[in-house]
Every structure is written in structure tokens, then in C-alpha cells.
Design a protein around this motif. Structure first.
Motif, PDB file in Angstrom:
ATOM      1  N   ALA A   1      30.133  35.997 -26.364  1.00 50.17           N
ATOM      2  CA  ALA A   1      30.591  36.455 -24.954  1.00 50.17           C
ATOM      3  C   ALA A   1      31.654  35.791 -24.519  1.00 50.17           C
ATOM      4  CB  ALA A   1      29.073  36.022 -24.329  1.00 50.17           C
ATOM      5  N   ALA A   2      31.851  34.404 -24.921  1.00 46.53           N
ATOM      6  CA  ALA A   2      33.228  34.018 -24.256  1.00 46.53           C
ATOM      7  C   ALA A   2      34.287  34.704 -24.881  1.00 46.53           C
ATOM      8  CB  ALA A   2      33.168  32.431 -24.847  1.00 46.53           C
ATOM      9  N   VAL A   3      34.324  35.061 -26.165  1.00 47.15           N
ATOM     10  CA  VAL A   3      35.528  35.673 -26.840  1.00 47.15           C
ATOM     11  C   VAL A   3      35.869  37.054 -26.067  1.00 47.15           C
ATOM     12  CG1 VAL A   3      36.257  36.806 -28.964  1.00 47.15           C
ATOM     13  CG2 VAL A   3      35.187  34.543 -28.995  1.00 47.15           C
ATOM     14  N   LEU A   4      34.582  37.775 -25.955  1.00 45.52           N
ATOM     15  CA  LEU A   4      34.561  39.316 -25.249  1.00 45.52           C
ATOM     16  C   LEU A   4      35.045  39.125 -23.894  1.00 45.52           C
ATOM     17  CD1 LEU A   4      31.341  40.867 -26.673  1.00 45.52           C
ATOM     18  CD2 LEU A   4      33.538  41.306 -27.428  1.00 45.52           C
ATOM     19  N   CYS A   5      34.895  38.092 -23.055  1.00 43.15           N
ATOM     20  CA  CYS A   5      35.393  37.772 -21.809  1.00 43.15           C
ATOM     21  C   CYS A   5      36.777  37.246 -21.824  1.00 43.15           C
ATOM     22  CB  CYS A   5      34.504  36.653 -21.005  1.00 43.15           C
ATOM     23  SG  CYS A   5      32.850  37.346 -20.807  1.00 43.15           S
ATOM     24  N   GLY A   6      37.329  37.050 -22.879  1.00 44.79           N
ATOM     25  CA  GLY A   6      38.732  36.573 -23.075  1.00 44.79           C
ATOM     26  C   GLY A   6      38.904  35.137 -22.620  1.00 44.79           C
ATOM     27  N   GLN A   7      37.894  34.318 -22.721  1.00 45.58           N
ATOM     28  CA  GLN A   7      37.699  33.002 -22.167  1.00 45.58           C
ATOM     29  C   GLN A   7      38.010  31.864 -23.316  1.00 45.58           C
ATOM     30  OE1 GLN A   7      34.409  31.755 -19.634  1.00 45.58           O
ATOM     31  NE2 GLN A   7      34.907  33.591 -18.326  1.00 45.58           N
ATOM     32  N   THR A   8      37.879  32.182 -24.666  1.00 40.36           N
ATOM     33  CA  THR A   8      38.477  31.771 -25.649  1.00 40.36           C
ATOM     34  C   THR A   8      38.988  32.318 -26.826  1.00 40.36           C
ATOM     35  OG1 THR A   8      37.566  30.109 -27.602  1.00 40.36           O
ATOM     36  CG2 THR A   8      36.022  31.674 -26.672  1.00 40.36           C
ATOM     37  N   ASN A   9      39.575  31.964 -27.738  1.00 41.86           N
ATOM     38  CA  ASN A   9      40.216  32.712 -29.098  1.00 41.86           C
ATOM     39  C   ASN A   9      39.841  31.948 -30.061  1.00 41.86           C
ATOM     40  OD1 ASN A   9      41.704  30.580 -28.765  1.00 41.86           O
ATOM     41  ND2 ASN A   9      43.664  31.650 -29.019  1.00 41.86           N
ATOM     42  N   ARG A  10      38.885  31.195 -30.040  1.00 43.51           N
ATOM     43  CA  ARG A  10      38.323  30.273 -31.222  1.00 43.51           C
ATOM     44  C   ARG A  10      36.630  30.616 -31.231  1.00 43.51           C
ATOM     45  NH1 ARG A  10      36.840  24.516 -32.344  1.00 43.51           N
ATOM     46  NH2 ARG A  10      37.401  24.484 -34.378  1.00 43.51           N
ATOM     47  N   PHE A  11      36.355  30.880 -32.485  1.00 43.69           N
ATOM     48  CA  PHE A  11      34.973  31.129 -32.973  1.00 43.69           C
ATOM     49  C   PHE A  11      34.529  29.965 -33.891  1.00 43.69           C
ATOM     50  CE2 PHE A  11      31.549  33.299 -35.428  1.00 43.69           C
ATOM     51  CZ  PHE A  11      30.854  34.017 -34.047  1.00 43.69           C
ATOM     52  N   CYS A  12      33.735  29.207 -33.297  1.00 38.50           N
ATOM     53  CA  CYS A  12      33.262  27.985 -34.314  1.00 38.50           C
ATOM     54  C   CYS A  12      31.808  27.864 -34.069  1.00 38.50           C
ATOM     55  CB  CYS A  12      34.014  26.855 -33.865  1.00 38.50           C
ATOM     56  SG  CYS A  12      33.458  25.431 -35.139  1.00 38.50           S
ATOM     57  N   THR A  13      30.928  28.593 -34.879  1.00 35.73           N
ATOM     58  CA  THR A  13      29.327  28.552 -34.545  1.00 35.73           C
ATOM     59  C   THR A  13      28.699  28.497 -35.936  1.00 35.73           C
ATOM     60  OG1 THR A  13      27.718  29.537 -33.720  1.00 35.73           O
ATOM     61  CG2 THR A  13      29.232  31.033 -34.977  1.00 35.73           C
ATOM     62  N   SER A  14      27.434  27.873 -35.734  1.00 36.06           N
ATOM     63  CA  SER A  14      26.578  27.744 -36.872  1.00 36.06           C
ATOM     64  C   SER A  14      25.489  28.927 -36.864  1.00 36.06           C
ATOM     65  CB  SER A  14      25.526  26.368 -36.613  1.00 36.06           C
ATOM     66  OG  SER A  14      25.016  26.371 -35.613  1.00 36.06           O
ATOM     67  N   TYR A  15      25.058  29.427 -37.771  1.00 41.98           N
ATOM     68  CA  TYR A  15      24.028  30.586 -37.925  1.00 41.98           C
ATOM     69  C   TYR A  15      23.230  30.512 -39.020  1.00 41.98           C
ATOM     70  CZ  TYR A  15      27.524  32.358 -41.237  1.00 41.98           C
ATOM     71  OH  TYR A  15      28.470  32.272 -42.248  1.00 41.98           O
ATOM     72  N   ALA A  16      22.549  31.470 -39.120  1.00 46.63           N
ATOM     73  CA  ALA A  16      21.546  31.630 -40.350  1.00 46.63           C
ATOM     74  C   ALA A  16      20.600  30.228 -40.029  1.00 46.63           C
ATOM     75  CB  ALA A  16      22.237  31.637 -41.746  1.00 46.63           C
ATOM     76  N   ASP A  17      20.098  30.172 -39.139  1.00 41.57           N
ATOM     77  CA  ASP A  17      19.030  28.870 -38.905  1.00 41.57           C
ATOM     78  C   ASP A  17      19.604  27.442 -39.136  1.00 41.57           C
ATOM     79  OD1 ASP A  17      16.977  30.423 -37.963  1.00 41.57           O
ATOM     80  OD2 ASP A  17      16.439  30.894 -39.941  1.00 41.57           O
ATOM     81  N   GLY A  18      21.207  27.483 -38.915  1.00 41.69           N
ATOM     82  CA  GLY A  18      21.770  26.447 -38.852  1.00 41.69           C
ATOM     83  C   GLY A  18      22.226  25.956 -40.481  1.00 41.69           C
ATOM     84  N   THR A  19      22.096  26.905 -41.194  1.00 42.99           N
ATOM     85  CA  THR A  19      22.470  26.668 -42.654  1.00 42.99           C
ATOM     86  C   THR A  19      23.865  27.121 -43.143  1.00 42.99           C
ATOM     87  OG1 THR A  19      21.557  29.032 -43.388  1.00 42.99           O
ATOM     88  CG2 THR A  19      20.017  27.045 -43.485  1.00 42.99           C
TER      89      THR A  19
ATOM     90  N   ALA B   1      20.101  29.556 -49.439  1.00 40.35           N
ATOM     91  CA  ALA B   1      19.734  30.723 -48.957  1.00 40.35           C
ATOM     92  C   ALA B   1      20.857  31.635 -48.279  1.00 40.35           C
ATOM     93  CB  ALA B   1      18.572  30.623 -47.895  1.00 40.35           C
ATOM     94  N   ALA B   2      21.931  30.691 -47.812  1.00 41.05           N
ATOM     95  CA  ALA B   2      23.159  31.211 -47.259  1.00 41.05           C
ATOM     96  C   ALA B   2      24.301  31.641 -48.201  1.00 41.05           C
ATOM     97  CB  ALA B   2      23.485  30.309 -46.112  1.00 41.05           C
ATOM     98  N   ASN B   3      24.046  32.068 -49.252  1.00 38.37           N
ATOM     99  CA  ASN B   3      24.936  32.452 -50.351  1.00 38.37           C
ATOM    100  C   ASN B   3      25.724  33.630 -50.117  1.00 38.37           C
ATOM    101  OD1 ASN B   3      22.904  34.300 -50.728  1.00 38.37           O
ATOM    102  ND2 ASN B   3      22.510  33.812 -52.835  1.00 38.37           N
ATOM    103  N   GLU B   4      25.388  34.278 -49.000  1.00 37.57           N
ATOM    104  CA  GLU B   4      26.281  35.260 -48.632  1.00 37.57           C
ATOM    105  C   GLU B   4      26.683  35.238 -47.115  1.00 37.57           C
ATOM    106  OE1 GLU B   4      23.976  38.750 -49.568  1.00 37.57           O
ATOM    107  OE2 GLU B   4      25.299  39.377 -51.150  1.00 37.57           O
ATOM    108  N   PRO B   5      27.428  34.289 -46.772  1.00 34.72           N
ATOM    109  CA  PRO B   5      27.654  33.969 -45.314  1.00 34.72           C
ATOM    110  C   PRO B   5      28.420  34.783 -44.688  1.00 34.72           C
ATOM    111  CG  PRO B   5      29.283  32.516 -46.796  1.00 34.72           C
ATOM    112  CD  PRO B   5      28.295  33.177 -47.765  1.00 34.72           C
ATOM    113  N   GLN B   6      29.148  35.715 -45.185  1.00 32.39           N
ATOM    114  CA  GLN B   6      29.877  36.801 -44.287  1.00 32.39           C
ATOM    115  C   GLN B   6      28.933  37.863 -44.114  1.00 32.39           C
ATOM    116  OE1 GLN B   6      33.699  37.758 -45.700  1.00 32.39           O
ATOM    117  NE2 GLN B   6      33.548  39.869 -45.159  1.00 32.39           N
ATOM    118  N   VAL B   7      27.871  38.053 -44.829  1.00 27.18           N
ATOM    119  CA  VAL B   7      27.089  39.143 -44.534  1.00 27.18           C
ATOM    120  C   VAL B   7      25.931  38.736 -43.468  1.00 27.18           C
ATOM    121  CG1 VAL B   7      25.078  40.542 -45.623  1.00 27.18           C
ATOM    122  CG2 VAL B   7      27.129  40.144 -46.896  1.00 27.18           C
TER     123      VAL B   7
END
Length: 304
Positions: A201-219, A250-256
């Protein structure tokens, strides 16, 4: 008047103007941050001020706080508790109450705008819901929020509360890591976001140009430079120079996995949203005309 005397007069006059009509900056109460919370039908306002009497090893901030029926009354009472004249020209940060809605954001935004017109770099957050002691926590909250801004290249300015008449979007402070995000439509319930949807949401709103997040239940973790382009109803999320980290087999395909969760987050952000928080309608109407009814947007993820 001689040339030398004229120069001296100009220098003195400029010094008086810069210091506030003869009052030195060191003699004023310099406000660095303002915090608001709502408490059982009333408001608490806290001013975080530079403590100019602190020694080199002492505390460099002090606070003044008060309760009021309205935010304006609470802020006024906090101001009246201080002996010196307040100076808002160095105000850097404002925290709105947790669970803030559009009407409250507008009210506080207008109040702060009247106070902070000399401070165009003022940043806005929504405070977390934890109980805080202003005297003990205000300085740490201020430092933490400024650190979040630096780490995530995140900025929501005061003026962004007023860029859309039917809603506003504001990042939310969280004490652990990352940040939350609030979408506040004018005539509907606020949407609270955490984790990846908040960063999207912050990227889409133009409030940041940096994406740094965990996903896949933190893995898994992804860090990338982010940008957005829109072609018709196709929203293109550009992720550049992505760096990946996996903490589980379990996160062996991180991009997918990332793409799947981004699509889920995008669906959440755009489901039943009549308020154009991300200006998708604006882009579509520029291409097809103001009478064109935009279809549901779709997300395309591009790794570059």
C-alpha cells in the motif's frame, strides 16, 4: 547613513527576523513532535520539545502534555503549561491517535497545519495502541518513527492528508519491525494493514520506493527498490535489484511465493474500495477520458 552603518543595520534586522522579533531561538520552546491519543471521550496531547538546558550527557528532550475535550483544547493546554513562547518551525513529526478515522485525521491535520506552516518536512504516523507514558516514552517514540522513515525510505507528509477529498492513507507505527498502514475512506470503515499488504500500500500510494518485507509465514525475506506504473487498468509493480533470503526449505521458490502473496495483498487493497487511494481511476481516465468507467485493476509484477 554610511555604507558600513547600513550593512550593520541590515545584519541586525535580519537577525531579529530570524530569531522571532528579537527573541533568541535558545529562549523559545522548540517543538520537535506532537502526539495525540483518544482516552474515554477526551484527548491527550503531548509536545516533545528540545531541552536546551540539558548537558552534553543529559536528556535532550522534555515533554508537556494535557487532556482536553477536543484535540485543539488538549494541545492548547499543553502549550499553556510551558513558560516560554512555542516555536513550531522545527517540528518534524506528528502522531495521530490509534484507530484514527478520516474525520479525525482531517481535524488534526488542519490543526497541525495552522501550527506548522514553517515546517514543510513534517511527517505523519498513526500511533500504536499500546499504553504510553508521555514523560517516559515520547522521546523513544519520536526516535523510533524517524528511524522507520530512514530504514524504509518512508514518508507521509502533512499535505498528503488533504490530497484526496474522499480519503487519506497514513503509515502506522509498530514497535517491533516494519510499519503498519491505514487506509481511511471518508464514508466507510478504516482498513488496517500489516506486513506485506502495508508495504505494498505504501508503494502504491507513492510514500516509499523501498520494499523490504518478510513473507511465507516469516520464512522468506525480500528487499528491493520498488516503483509503480499504470497502463489502463494494468498496474505494474517494478521490483529492481531484489535480494532474497530464505530461512526454511519450504521457501525454496521465494520469487513464486512472493508473487502469490503480492497478488493476495493487491486483491485485499482493491476489493470493494470506492475511494481511489492509489489514483488508479485518475490514470485510467487520463487514458480513456473522464466518462470511462475503470474496470477492476490487475497487478503485474516485474523483476528487473
Amino acid at each position: 547613513m554610511s555604507l558600513q552603518k547600513a550593512k550593520a543595520f541590515v545584519i541586525v534586522l535580519a537577525a531579529l527576523l530570524l530569531s522571532g522579533c528579537g527573541q533568541a531561538l535558545s529562549e523559545r520552546e522548540i517543538v520537535r513532535a506532537v502526539f495525540f491519543v483518544q482516552q474515554q471521550g477526551s484527548y491527550s496531547a503531548c509536545l516533545l520539545l528540545a531541552d536546551q538546558n540539558a548537558g552534553e550527557d543529559g536528556t535532550h528532550y522534555k515533554t508537556a502534555s494535557a487532556l482536553g475535550v477536543t484535540p485543539a483544547q488538549a494541545l492548547h493546554r499543553a502549550e499553556m503549561a510551558l513558560p516560554g513562547q512555542l516555536y513550531y518551525g522545527l517540528l518534524e513529526l506528528a502522531a495521530l491517535p490509534p484507530g484514527c478515522d478520516w474525520a479525525t485525521a482531517q481535524e488534526l491535520g488542519e490543526l497541525l497545519y495552522d501550527k506548522a506552516q514553517p515546517a514543510p518536512e513534517l511527517s505523519v504516523f498513526v500511533l500504536d495502541s499500546a499504553d504510553h507514558s508521555w514523560a517516559q516514552d515520547a522521546a523513544a517514540l519520536y526516535e523510533d518513527m524517524k528511524a522507520v522513515e530512514r530504514e524504509y525510505a518512508l514518508h507521509c507528509g502533512l499535505q498528503q492528508l488533504f490530497t484526496q477529498a474522499d480519503g487519506c492513507a497514513v503509515p502506522g507505527y509498530r514497535a517491533d519491525s516494519g510499519y503498519n498502514f491505514y487506509l481511511m475512506p471518508r464514508n466507510a470503515d478504516m482498513l488496517f494493514l500489516a506486513g506485506m499488504p502495508a508495504q505494498l500500500a505504501a508503494v502504491l500510494c507513492g510514500q516509499t520506493n523501498r520494499f523490504c518485507t518478510s513473507y511465507a509465514d516469516g520464512t522468506a525475506l525480500c528487499e528491493a527498490e520498488a516503483g509503480v506504473t499504470v497502463e489502463g487498468s494494468d498496474v505494474q509493480l517494478h521490483l529492481r535489484d531484489a535480494k532474497w533470503e530464505t530461512l526454511s526449505a519450504a521457501a525454496n521458490e521465494p520469487q513464486v511465493l512472493l508473487c502469490a502473496e503480492l497478488q493476495q495483498g493487491f486483491s485485499l487493497l482493491t476489493a470493494k474500495q470506492t475511494t481511489d487511494f492509489f489514483h488508479f481511476h485518475f490514470f485510467y481516465e487520463n487514458l480513456y477520458g473522464p466518462a470511462a468507467a475503470p474496470p477492476a485493476p490487475t497487478l503485474e509484477i516485474l523483476f528487473e
